[in-house]
Enzyme design. Sequence first.
Site, PDB file in Angstrom:
ATOM      1  N   LYS A 282      33.538  29.393  66.555  1.00  0.00           N
ATOM      2  CA  LYS A 282      32.393  30.049  65.900  1.00  0.00           C
ATOM      3  C   LYS A 282      31.427  30.595  66.957  1.00  0.00           C
ATOM      4  CE  LYS A 282      32.990  27.305  61.736  1.00  0.00           C
ATOM      5  NZ  LYS A 282      32.572  26.206  60.848  1.00  0.00           N
TER       6      LYS A 282
ATOM      7  N   ASP B 131      26.860  29.213  55.446  1.00  0.00           N
ATOM      8  CA  ASP B 131      28.089  28.629  54.895  1.00  0.00           C
ATOM      9  C   ASP B 131      28.187  28.862  53.380  1.00  0.00           C
ATOM     10  OD1 ASP B 131      29.910  27.354  56.646  1.00  0.00           O
ATOM     11  OD2 ASP B 131      28.491  25.717  57.006  1.00  0.00           O
TER      12      ASP B 131
ATOM     13  N   GLN C 200      28.266  21.560  60.984  1.00  0.00           N
ATOM     14  CA  GLN C 200      29.722  21.406  60.859  1.00  0.00           C
ATOM     15  C   GLN C 200      30.048  20.129  60.080  1.00  0.00           C
ATOM     16  OE1 GLN C 200      31.928  23.720  61.720  1.00  0.00           O
ATOM     17  NE2 GLN C 200      33.702  22.510  61.163  1.00  0.00           N
TER      18      GLN C 200
HETATM   19  N1  GUN Z   1      34.299  22.033  58.030  1.00  0.00           N
HETATM   20  C1  GUN Z   1      35.455  22.601  57.598  1.00  0.00           C
HETATM   21  N2  GUN Z   1      35.222  23.851  57.134  1.00  0.00           N
HETATM   22  C2  GUN Z   1      33.890  24.071  57.284  1.00  0.00           C
HETATM   23  C3  GUN Z   1      33.055  25.189  56.998  1.00  0.00           C
HETATM   24  O1  GUN Z   1      33.470  26.236  56.495  1.00  0.00           O
HETATM   25  N3  GUN Z   1      31.727  25.022  57.308  1.00  0.00           N
HETATM   26  C4  GUN Z   1      31.240  23.888  57.842  1.00  0.00           C
HETATM   27  N4  GUN Z   1      29.930  23.818  58.091  1.00  0.00           N
HETATM   28  N5  GUN Z   1      31.999  22.830  58.118  1.00  0.00           N
HETATM   29  C5  GUN Z   1      33.319  22.934  57.839  1.00  0.00           C
END
Ligand code: GUN
Length: 278
Positions: free
Chosen positions: A52, A119, A96
């Site tokens: 990311k 998100d 996350q």
């Molecule tokens: N953990 C697994 N997928 C995601 C996601 O799309 N966003 C976040 N914040 N954590 C995750």
Amino acid sequence: MYQIIDGKKIAQEIKEELKEQVAALKADGKTLCLAVIQVGNDPASSVYVGNKKKACAYIGIDSLSYELPEDTTQEDLLDLVKALNADKKVNGILVQLPLPQHIDEETIIQTISPDKDVDGFHMRNVGALCVGSKGFVSCTPLGIIQLLKRSQIEIEGKRCVVLGRSNIVGKPMSLLLLQENGTVTICHSRTKEIKEITRQADILIVAIGKPKLVDDTYIKEGAVVIDVGIHRDENNKLCGDVDFEKAASHTSAITPVPGGVGPMTIAMLMYNCVNAIN
Ligand code: GUN
């Protein structure tokens, strides 16, 4: 012959478009900044968070990185989220998941300002999706809609079956397909006669979290199959929820793992970040 939907290529196209938009915003004196928080050092989370931040750097979004120890208290994490909510330089906040057991994920997610919730997990954004108004949408389902549209696969009028009902994928996926005028059925762990339902699908989205569960016996000849899963098989090779070898020849189009849905999730996170500009 079936088409392999190239998520890596489509994600790259989207990132190039976003890079241009960010350059134009910068020329206007506007900057974008995503704050990324990771608690603990789960190896898979570290890989996702790294990807990311790399994507941010590529398209010209600043990123702030918070790597907090496993024993961080819920109070300390809430304080950080609140400070980032108040920080005018920060447009997006991503915590996350999963979080350590002693932290209540829902409390953290609902504390992120919905205007910075890139998100798309906050209740206000989920509610907005439900009633068809503006808001951030969860990145993976948003990416799947882009995969379909950019592969010239029509959704309107099609029978769409979503395997899985998670808040991150299954539920928002169903709402987006409905918004695109698909006829949507959701199947889950308690669904009876699951194959009878999936075999009616023109578009089958598989987000059930079980390696290679879906083989040819689940698929109508010529269906489009989108595989959200990512696992390691018995030979430590990446695989999805779909048994690609058995399924592919029964489809008209299918996503591979890796290189299908995965890259799209990050591209759409970048899309949400660009749209978080105030
Ligand atoms: N953990 C697994 N997928 C995601 C996601 O799309 N966003 C976040 N914040 N954590 C995750």
